[in-house]
Design a protein around this motif. Sequence first.
Motif, PDB file in Angstrom:
ATOM      1  N   ARG A  24      -0.504  -5.961  29.176  1.00 55.04           N
ATOM      2  CA  ARG A  24       0.036  -7.688  28.505  1.00 55.04           C
ATOM      3  C   ARG A  24      -1.278  -8.228  28.379  1.00 55.04           C
ATOM      4  O   ARG A  24      -1.718  -9.424  27.236  1.00 55.04           O
ATOM      5  CB  ARG A  24       0.969  -7.943  28.911  1.00 55.04           C
ATOM      6  CG  ARG A  24       1.229  -9.424  28.499  1.00 55.04           C
ATOM      7  CD  ARG A  24       2.993  -9.318  28.700  1.00 55.04           C
ATOM      8  NE  ARG A  24       3.425  -9.740  30.842  1.00 55.04           N
ATOM      9  CZ  ARG A  24       3.518  -8.721  31.049  1.00 55.04           C
ATOM     10  NH1 ARG A  24       4.318  -7.358  30.894  1.00 55.04           N
ATOM     11  NH2 ARG A  24       3.498  -9.180  32.697  1.00 55.04           N
ATOM     12  N   HIS A  25      -2.620  -8.144  29.700  1.00 60.49           N
ATOM     13  CA  HIS A  25      -3.491  -9.842  29.831  1.00 60.49           C
ATOM     14  C   HIS A  25      -4.367  -8.821  28.308  1.00 60.49           C
ATOM     15  O   HIS A  25      -5.092 -10.257  27.814  1.00 60.49           O
ATOM     16  CB  HIS A  25      -3.158  -9.594  30.861  1.00 60.49           C
ATOM     17  CG  HIS A  25      -2.812 -10.104  31.976  1.00 60.49           C
ATOM     18  ND1 HIS A  25      -3.144  -9.914  32.929  1.00 60.49           N
ATOM     19  CD2 HIS A  25      -2.162 -10.900  31.639  1.00 60.49           C
ATOM     20  CE1 HIS A  25      -2.674 -10.255  33.839  1.00 60.49           C
ATOM     21  NE2 HIS A  25      -1.772 -11.021  32.610  1.00 60.49           N
ATOM     22  N   VAL A  28      -3.074 -10.279  25.342  1.00 61.68           N
ATOM     23  CA  VAL A  28      -3.298 -11.622  24.941  1.00 61.68           C
ATOM     24  C   VAL A  28      -5.057 -12.241  25.079  1.00 61.68           C
ATOM     25  O   VAL A  28      -4.646 -12.990  23.616  1.00 61.68           O
ATOM     26  CB  VAL A  28      -2.674 -12.325  26.842  1.00 61.68           C
ATOM     27  CG1 VAL A  28      -2.871 -13.954  26.176  1.00 61.68           C
ATOM     28  CG2 VAL A  28      -0.588 -12.138  26.282  1.00 61.68           C
TER      29      VAL A  28
END
Length: 244
Positions: A24-25, A28
Amino acid sequence: MPRFHCPIPLTAGATLELPPGAARHVQVLRMQPGDALTLFDGSGGEYAATVERMGRSDVSVILGAHAPVEREAARAVHLAVGMPANERMDWLVEKATELGAASIQPLATAHGVLRLSGERAEKKRAHWEAIAIAACEQCGRNHVPVIHPVRPFSSPSVWIDTNTGGTALRLVLSLAEGTRRLADATASSPADRSVLVLSGPEGGLSGTEEREALACGFAPVTLGSRVLRAETAALAALVSLAGP
């Protein structure tokens, strides 16, 4: 270069799917195939890595060489803290991680405002662990400090042994008159001996708790004439003891 904690075994040359948090990071940050990043699994050192594929919810990377680099404090300092209220405990965990704390033991004390037990206590511990992981990613540490479950102060033998195995120098921050300065209390201790620092919440430890700490081998120490906030006092002791 972006750094991410990857809590699965890492091996140089392997291709792997990042766990959900790290993936997810990466998404992002809008990273693309071919972009470089650094991964660490908490067992020591870090790995160079390259994004191989970006999916809608998954990311695969190719691991490069392992670099045995460590950025730990010169001395292992364990904090046992009467939990301050609201966001102050979050702030304490974040800054203690950046400053090199080896572990953090949240304690329920007589004067503490924050009351946690059962499922709520475990959720808070997981929340603080996530804060510590993010702080490690930011500051460059490759070992995440242990965030122990919330324990009552009234079971000192349990949380003392859990933290250090009973071998560390034990110090309690105290406002009692005649208390020795922290530097004087540690002057004769080997520089590599681990230390367990006990610090109270906003209202300080109760008289009963301080006496119980002394009975358990904690030496009372002071940080000086100024009265510091609970979270500031614990961090000030950490900085003084941990070294660069």
